[in-house]
Design a protein around this motif. Structure first.
Motif, PDB file in Angstrom:
ATOM      1  N   ILE A   1     -10.763   6.510  -9.278  1.00  0.00           N
ATOM      2  CA  ILE A   1     -11.061   7.938  -9.104  1.00  0.00           C
ATOM      3  C   ILE A   1     -12.563   8.137  -8.967  1.00  0.00           C
ATOM      4  O   ILE A   1     -13.026   8.944  -8.161  1.00  0.00           O
ATOM      5  N   GLY A   2     -13.338   7.395  -9.733  1.00  0.00           N
ATOM      6  CA  GLY A   2     -14.795   7.485  -9.639  1.00  0.00           C
ATOM      7  C   GLY A   2     -15.310   7.101  -8.256  1.00  0.00           C
ATOM      8  O   GLY A   2     -16.181   7.775  -7.692  1.00  0.00           O
ATOM      9  N   TYR A   3     -14.777   6.005  -7.704  1.00  0.00           N
ATOM     10  CA  TYR A   3     -15.185   5.595  -6.356  1.00  0.00           C
ATOM     11  C   TYR A   3     -14.765   6.625  -5.319  1.00  0.00           C
ATOM     12  O   TYR A   3     -15.520   6.938  -4.392  1.00  0.00           O
ATOM     13  N   ASP A   4     -13.557   7.159  -5.463  1.00  0.00           N
ATOM     14  CA  ASP A   4     -13.082   8.172  -4.535  1.00  0.00           C
ATOM     15  C   ASP A   4     -13.971   9.416  -4.596  1.00  0.00           C
ATOM     16  O   ASP A   4     -14.383   9.949  -3.553  1.00  0.00           O
ATOM     17  N   ASP A   5     -14.287   9.864  -5.802  1.00  0.00           N
ATOM     18  CA  ASP A   5     -15.179  11.021  -5.963  1.00  0.00           C
ATOM     19  C   ASP A   5     -16.553  10.747  -5.361  1.00  0.00           C
ATOM     20  O   ASP A   5     -17.135  11.608  -4.691  1.00  0.00           O
ATOM     21  N   ALA A   6     -17.082   9.553  -5.618  1.00  0.00           N
ATOM     22  CA  ALA A   6     -18.409   9.202  -5.075  1.00  0.00           C
ATOM     23  C   ALA A   6     -18.386   9.175  -3.560  1.00  0.00           C
ATOM     24  O   ALA A   6     -19.320   9.673  -2.911  1.00  0.00           O
ATOM     25  N   GLY A   7     -17.328   8.618  -2.968  1.00  0.00           N
ATOM     26  CA  GLY A   7     -17.222   8.594  -1.511  1.00  0.00           C
ATOM     27  C   GLY A   7     -17.179   9.988  -0.925  1.00  0.00           C
ATOM     28  O   GLY A   7     -17.858  10.287   0.065  1.00  0.00           O
TER      29      GLY A   7
ATOM     30  N   PRO B   1      -2.437   9.549  -6.365  1.00  0.00           N
ATOM     31  CA  PRO B   1      -2.208   8.227  -5.771  1.00  0.00           C
ATOM     32  C   PRO B   1      -3.064   7.109  -6.378  1.00  0.00           C
ATOM     33  O   PRO B   1      -3.435   6.156  -5.694  1.00  0.00           O
ATOM     34  N   PHE B   2      -3.372   7.232  -7.652  1.00  0.00           N
ATOM     35  CA  PHE B   2      -4.179   6.226  -8.337  1.00  0.00           C
ATOM     36  C   PHE B   2      -3.364   5.608  -9.461  1.00  0.00           C
ATOM     37  O   PHE B   2      -2.455   6.240  -9.997  1.00  0.00           O
ATOM     38  N   GLU B   3      -3.739   4.403  -9.855  1.00  0.00           N
ATOM     39  CA  GLU B   3      -2.998   3.677 -10.886  1.00  0.00           C
ATOM     40  C   GLU B   3      -3.072   4.397 -12.225  1.00  0.00           C
ATOM     41  O   GLU B   3      -3.794   5.368 -12.376  1.00  0.00           O
ATOM     42  N   PHE B   4      -2.322   3.887 -13.189  1.00  0.00           N
ATOM     43  CA  PHE B   4      -2.310   4.467 -14.522  1.00  0.00           C
ATOM     44  C   PHE B   4      -3.699   4.326 -15.153  1.00  0.00           C
ATOM     45  O   PHE B   4      -4.346   3.293 -15.010  1.00  0.00           O
ATOM     46  N   SER B   5      -4.123   5.354 -15.859  1.00  0.00           N
ATOM     47  CA  SER B   5      -5.439   5.368 -16.524  1.00  0.00           C
ATOM     48  C   SER B   5      -6.553   4.984 -15.554  1.00  0.00           C
ATOM     49  O   SER B   5      -7.447   4.200 -15.886  1.00  0.00           O
ATOM     50  N   ALA B   6      -6.464   5.503 -14.357  1.00  0.00           N
ATOM     51  CA  ALA B   6      -7.453   5.171 -13.322  1.00  0.00           C
ATOM     52  C   ALA B   6      -8.804   5.754 -13.691  1.00  0.00           C
ATOM     53  O   ALA B   6      -8.929   6.940 -13.948  1.00  0.00           O
ATOM     54  N   GLY B   7      -9.771   4.916 -13.758  1.00  0.00           N
ATOM     55  CA  GLY B   7     -11.135   5.359 -14.021  1.00  0.00           C
ATOM     56  C   GLY B   7     -12.011   5.037 -12.828  1.00  0.00           C
ATOM     57  O   GLY B   7     -12.537   5.921 -12.159  1.00  0.00           O
TER      58      GLY B   7
ATOM     59  N   ILE C   1      -5.058   6.733   1.274  1.00  0.00           N
ATOM     60  CA  ILE C   1      -4.258   5.667   1.872  1.00  0.00           C
ATOM     61  C   ILE C   1      -4.991   4.982   3.034  1.00  0.00           C
ATOM     62  O   ILE C   1      -4.773   3.796   3.288  1.00  0.00           O
ATOM     63  N   ILE C   2      -5.873   5.690   3.711  1.00  0.00           N
ATOM     64  CA  ILE C   2      -6.560   5.110   4.868  1.00  0.00           C
ATOM     65  C   ILE C   2      -7.470   3.944   4.462  1.00  0.00           C
ATOM     66  O   ILE C   2      -7.369   2.861   5.054  1.00  0.00           O
ATOM     67  N   PRO C   3      -8.349   4.078   3.469  1.00  0.00           N
ATOM     68  CA  PRO C   3      -9.139   2.907   3.071  1.00  0.00           C
ATOM     69  C   PRO C   3      -8.274   1.765   2.538  1.00  0.00           C
ATOM     70  O   PRO C   3      -8.610   0.597   2.723  1.00  0.00           O
ATOM     71  N   ARG C   4      -7.172   2.096   1.911  1.00  0.00           N
ATOM     72  CA  ARG C   4      -6.284   1.039   1.413  1.00  0.00           C
ATOM     73  C   ARG C   4      -5.654   0.274   2.565  1.00  0.00           C
ATOM     74  O   ARG C   4      -5.461  -0.941   2.484  1.00  0.00           O
ATOM     75  N   LEU C   5      -5.340   0.957   3.648  1.00  0.00           N
ATOM     76  CA  LEU C   5      -4.818   0.268   4.830  1.00  0.00           C
ATOM     77  C   LEU C   5      -5.908  -0.598   5.470  1.00  0.00           C
ATOM     78  O   LEU C   5      -5.627  -1.703   5.939  1.00  0.00           O
ATOM     79  N   PHE C   6      -7.141  -0.107   5.475  1.00  0.00           N
ATOM     80  CA  PHE C   6      -8.261  -0.938   5.955  1.00  0.00           C
ATOM     81  C   PHE C   6      -8.425  -2.169   5.067  1.00  0.00           C
ATOM     82  O   PHE C   6      -8.668  -3.273   5.560  1.00  0.00           O
TER      83      PHE C   6
ATOM     84  N   VAL D   1       0.836  -1.201   0.000  1.00  0.00           N
ATOM     85  CA  VAL D   1       0.000   0.000   0.000  1.00  0.00           C
ATOM     86  C   VAL D   1       0.873   1.253   0.000  1.00  0.00           C
ATOM     87  O   VAL D   1       0.656   2.172  -0.795  1.00  0.00           O
ATOM     88  N   VAL D   2       1.857   1.289   0.870  1.00  0.00           N
ATOM     89  CA  VAL D   2       2.729   2.458   0.962  1.00  0.00           C
ATOM     90  C   VAL D   2       3.554   2.607  -0.316  1.00  0.00           C
ATOM     91  O   VAL D   2       3.656   3.707  -0.883  1.00  0.00           O
ATOM     92  N   PHE D   3       4.126   1.499  -0.798  1.00  0.00           N
ATOM     93  CA  PHE D   3       4.914   1.545  -2.028  1.00  0.00           C
ATOM     94  C   PHE D   3       4.072   2.040  -3.202  1.00  0.00           C
ATOM     95  O   PHE D   3       4.477   2.945  -3.938  1.00  0.00           O
ATOM     96  N   SER D   4       2.900   1.436  -3.413  1.00  0.00           N
ATOM     97  CA  SER D   4       2.078   1.804  -4.569  1.00  0.00           C
ATOM     98  C   SER D   4       1.573   3.240  -4.462  1.00  0.00           C
ATOM     99  O   SER D   4       1.454   3.935  -5.474  1.00  0.00           O
ATOM    100  N   TYR D   5       1.280   3.686  -3.256  1.00  0.00           N
ATOM    101  CA  TYR D   5       0.835   5.064  -3.050  1.00  0.00           C
ATOM    102  C   TYR D   5       1.873   6.047  -3.590  1.00  0.00           C
ATOM    103  O   TYR D   5       1.562   6.915  -4.409  1.00  0.00           O
ATOM    104  N   PHE D   6       3.118   5.885  -3.163  1.00  0.00           N
ATOM    105  CA  PHE D   6       4.170   6.801  -3.602  1.00  0.00           C
ATOM    106  C   PHE D   6       4.610   6.526  -5.039  1.00  0.00           C
ATOM    107  O   PHE D   6       4.967   7.458  -5.761  1.00  0.00           O
TER     108      PHE D   6
END
Length: 178
Positions: free
Chosen positions: A84-90, A75-81, A134-139, A61-66
């Motif tokens: 980002i959509g889930y993050d925006d909705a949350g 902090p999202f993957e390449f071509s994240a759709g 990063i917090i939901p990813r740690l969860f 999680v920490v590695f992929s974040y940075f």
């Protein structure tokens, strides 16, 4: 052969290296840990699986974040759709909830609930702990580590103790679960 024939479509070297590391470490540690942990007491085995799984996942999680921030600026993957959509909705759900306008989200979805669980999960975390990705990813890392123990229990109860242990070790190391 495919890379040689279609050189212009070859994966970038960094992804080839990541893939080789994933596959090699998976099989190496699956073999070593399955044998090494096969005879330890059940309580110690469960603790080892959970702590190791959680450590692997938190490091990832920490590695992929940075890594993604460095390569994409976010902090999202390449071509994240979807991410980002889930993050925006949350974040939108949290803002609507704070303003007492949750009806807007229900109207926006027009009653469809098939894909609304994860935004609610994110909204719950964002509401209480802030909207850091990063917090939901740690969860998720914590839940995934616990899942390894649940899979161990299912394998142990359905088949045998050794089958359950192998299931736990494989699920702990499986890149898709990490």
């Amino acid at each position: 052969c495919c890379s040689i024939l279609f050189l212009e479509k070859m994966l970038p070297v960094e992804w080839i290296v990541f893939g080789i590391i994933e596959v090699t470490t998976f099989y190496y540690f699956a073999s070593r840990l399955s044998l090494k942990w096969s005879k330890i007491p059940q309580k110690n085995f469960i603790r080892n699986v959970f702590i190791t799984a959680l450590t692997i996942r938190v490091i990832y999680v920490v590695f992929s974040y940075f890594f993604y921030i460095y390569h994409t600026g976010v902090p999202f993957e390449f071509s994240a759709g979807d991410s980002i959509g889930y993050d925006d909705a949350g974040n939108w759900i949290v803002s609507l909830f704070r303003e007492g306008r949750m009806r807007e989200y229900y109207d926006f979805n027009k009653g469809a609930v098939s894909d609304s669980g994860f935004p609610y999960y994110l909204a719950f975390i964002y509401y209480f702990l802030g909207n850091s990705v990063i917090i939901p990813r740690l969860f998720n890392a914590l839940l995934s580590s616990w899942m390894c123990i649940m899979l161990y229990n299912i394998g142990r109860r359905t088949f045998t103790e050794p089958a359950g242990r192998i299931t736990a070790v494989l699920s702990m190391l499986l890149p898709n679960f990490i």
